[in-house]
Motif scaffolding. Structure first.
Motif, PDB file in Angstrom:
ATOM      1  N   SER A   1       0.694  -1.165  -0.110  1.00  0.00           N
ATOM      2  CA  SER A   1       0.103   0.010  -0.080  1.00  0.00           C
ATOM      3  C   SER A   1       0.894   1.070  -0.080  1.00  0.00           C
ATOM      4  O   SER A   1       0.458   2.267  -0.607  1.00  0.00           O
TER       5      SER A   1
ATOM      6  N   ALA B   1      -6.565   4.282  -2.845  1.00  0.00           N
ATOM      7  CA  ALA B   1      -6.343   5.793  -3.155  1.00  0.00           C
ATOM      8  C   ALA B   1      -6.369   6.174  -4.514  1.00  0.00           C
ATOM      9  O   ALA B   1      -5.970   5.588  -5.672  1.00  0.00           O
ATOM     10  N   GLU B   2      -6.961   7.447  -4.762  1.00  0.00           N
ATOM     11  CA  GLU B   2      -6.617   8.187  -5.944  1.00  0.00           C
ATOM     12  C   GLU B   2      -5.659   9.094  -5.660  1.00  0.00           C
ATOM     13  O   GLU B   2      -5.237   9.658  -4.594  1.00  0.00           O
ATOM     14  N   LEU B   3      -4.749   9.516  -6.816  1.00  0.00           N
ATOM     15  CA  LEU B   3      -3.823  10.385  -6.686  1.00  0.00           C
ATOM     16  C   LEU B   3      -3.619  11.198  -7.909  1.00  0.00           C
ATOM     17  O   LEU B   3      -4.037  10.727  -9.020  1.00  0.00           O
TER      18      LEU B   3
ATOM     19  N   LEU C   1      -3.546  13.246  -2.422  1.00  0.00           N
ATOM     20  CA  LEU C   1      -3.972  11.746  -2.400  1.00  0.00           C
ATOM     21  C   LEU C   1      -5.524  11.748  -1.690  1.00  0.00           C
ATOM     22  O   LEU C   1      -5.620  12.444  -0.813  1.00  0.00           O
TER      23      LEU C   1
ATOM     24  N   ILE D   1      -7.718   8.972  -0.054  1.00  0.00           N
ATOM     25  CA  ILE D   1      -7.673   7.670   0.301  1.00  0.00           C
ATOM     26  C   ILE D   1      -9.202   7.293   0.866  1.00  0.00           C
ATOM     27  O   ILE D   1      -9.714   8.099   1.919  1.00  0.00           O
ATOM     28  N   ARG D   2      -9.862   6.267   0.403  1.00  0.00           N
ATOM     29  CA  ARG D   2     -11.013   5.666   1.049  1.00  0.00           C
ATOM     30  C   ARG D   2     -10.968   4.642   1.672  1.00  0.00           C
ATOM     31  O   ARG D   2     -10.197   3.514   1.102  1.00  0.00           O
TER      32      ARG D   2
ATOM     33  N   ASP E   1      -8.442  13.189   2.767  1.00  0.00           N
ATOM     34  CA  ASP E   1      -8.117  14.037   1.430  1.00  0.00           C
ATOM     35  C   ASP E   1      -6.788  14.724   1.840  1.00  0.00           C
ATOM     36  O   ASP E   1      -6.847  15.649   2.863  1.00  0.00           O
TER      37      ASP E   1
END
Length: 368
Positions: free
Chosen positions: A246, A318-320, A333, A335-336, A344
């Protein structure tokens, strides 16, 4: 004759005990422990300079061996011990769209496609050597402001990412804390350590450590054991080639983009095996496109990467947003963990870097 009722304090104590026991059982089932090997000691690095913005020159790919299909868990869903399948080699990288350091540079951006910042030493030498070279970022510290929600309630705090390397050894640490910095009510650290290889990052150990106000800390650890991986609950599974954890995945992506092994173009997908504490995924990021992210260094054109599949069982996804002008490091970033727990992170200051370990570590620009 009335039956005597137990005191309210006793009832409350029994209920609290049941809740604590239930929480502890769930945590043990999920692989969280208070004992076990301690967290690895951090590599000692001194950060001495602010990272400077860089405009990427025309792309030149590093010569690499042809990709080899690997066996990873099926992409239709996360697996624990399920079947695996062969994935075809990823498509050859294509030229990137024009990228500029800030919105103000857009008018003067070159019309020809531009790509990753590639040190001249790397381009001239062909394949990457066995020792890490200037294609790896110097040790870097990124500081973020944090907003979001935790179990449905708003949270604010701070976060810090440190990418540390000494020779072929590396560590990645993400530290997140909610509440005031002097007395946070929640902290979480995720750490990865391992080796840098000609094929990229090779994790050896991954840890998640969580602490909450008035509660004992807990930790989950994953160990990479050659052809196998030991997950947080102790189960061993076959490990696919090129697997990331991760934390290491973010620097692996940086390395892929810096060296041109993966190109950034809207609609493309970047895929690799991803090991999370409880299960493995055949992971994919979709390149959504370019977006301008406001930072303390000014507005930066960044590439938005989004996972193509959901995670289950409390795993983090995560979206980045990675900025070519900052060596493709993440300037944001998202992160969910669930619909009610979202963090966020946005860059709040210029990244700091260490001095080069040797002259070969000094990044140099390619001439056009």
């Amino acid at each position: 004759m009335k039956t005597a009722r137990p005191p309210a304090v006793l009832v409350l104590a029994v209920l609290t005990l049941h809740l604590l026991l239930g929480h502890e059982l769930q945590r043990i089932q999920d692989g969280w422990r208070d004992d076990g090997p301690p967290m690895p000691r951090r590599l000692q690095v001194e950060f001495v300079q602010e990272m400077q913005l860089q405009l990427p020159p025309p792309a030149r790919r590093v010569a690499t061996a042809p990709p080899v299909p690997v066996r990873v868990p099926a992409t239709r869903s996360p697996v624990d011990d399920g079947p695996s399948q062969d994935l075809p080699p990823p498509p050859a990288p294509a030229a990137s769209a024009p990228v500029v350091a800030s919105a103000a540079d857009a008018a003067s951006a070159p019309s020809a496609p531009v790509g990753p910042v590639m040190p001249a030493a790397v381009a001239a030498s062909g394949p990457v050597s066995d020792e890490p070279g200037p294609e790896w970022p110097l040790s870097t510290r990124l500081s973020y402001a944090m907003t979001g929600s935790f179990r449905g309630g708003p949270i604010h705090g701070q976060a810090q990412v440190e990418w540390l390397r000494q020779g072929a050894a590396y560590q990645v640490h993400l530290d997140v804390s909610a509440g005031p910095s002097f007395a946070p009510f929640f902290t979480r650290r995720i750490s990865s350590q391992g080796q840098l290889t000609p094929d990229g990052i090779a994790p050896q150990r991954y840890d998640e450590e969580e602490k909450r106000l008035l509660l004992d800390g807990s930790r989950a650890s994953v160990f990479f054991l050659g052809a196998e991986v030991q997950l947080a609950h102790g189960v061993r599974q076959p490990l696919a080639r090129g697997a990331q954890d991760s934390a290491s995945q973010f620097v692996q992506l940086t390395w892929l983009f810096l060296t041109g092994r993966e190109a950034l173009q809207a609609g493309r997908r970047v895929e690799f095996p991803l090991v999370l504490p409880r299960r493995q995924y055949a992971w994919q990021y979709e390149v959504v496109g370019e977006a301008v992210v406001d930072t303390p260094m000014g507005p930066l054109v960044s590439w938005h990467l989004r996972p193509t599949q959901p995670v289950v069982g409390g795993d983090l996804a995560a979206e980045l947003w990675v900025a070519p002008a900052l060596q493709y490091l993440p300037v944001r970033l998202l992160i969910r963990q669930s619909a009610e727990t979202v963090i966020d992170l946005t860059l709040k200051s210029a990244p700091l870097q260490a001095a080069p370990e040797s002259p070969n570590d000094i990044p140099r620009r390619l001439s056009p």
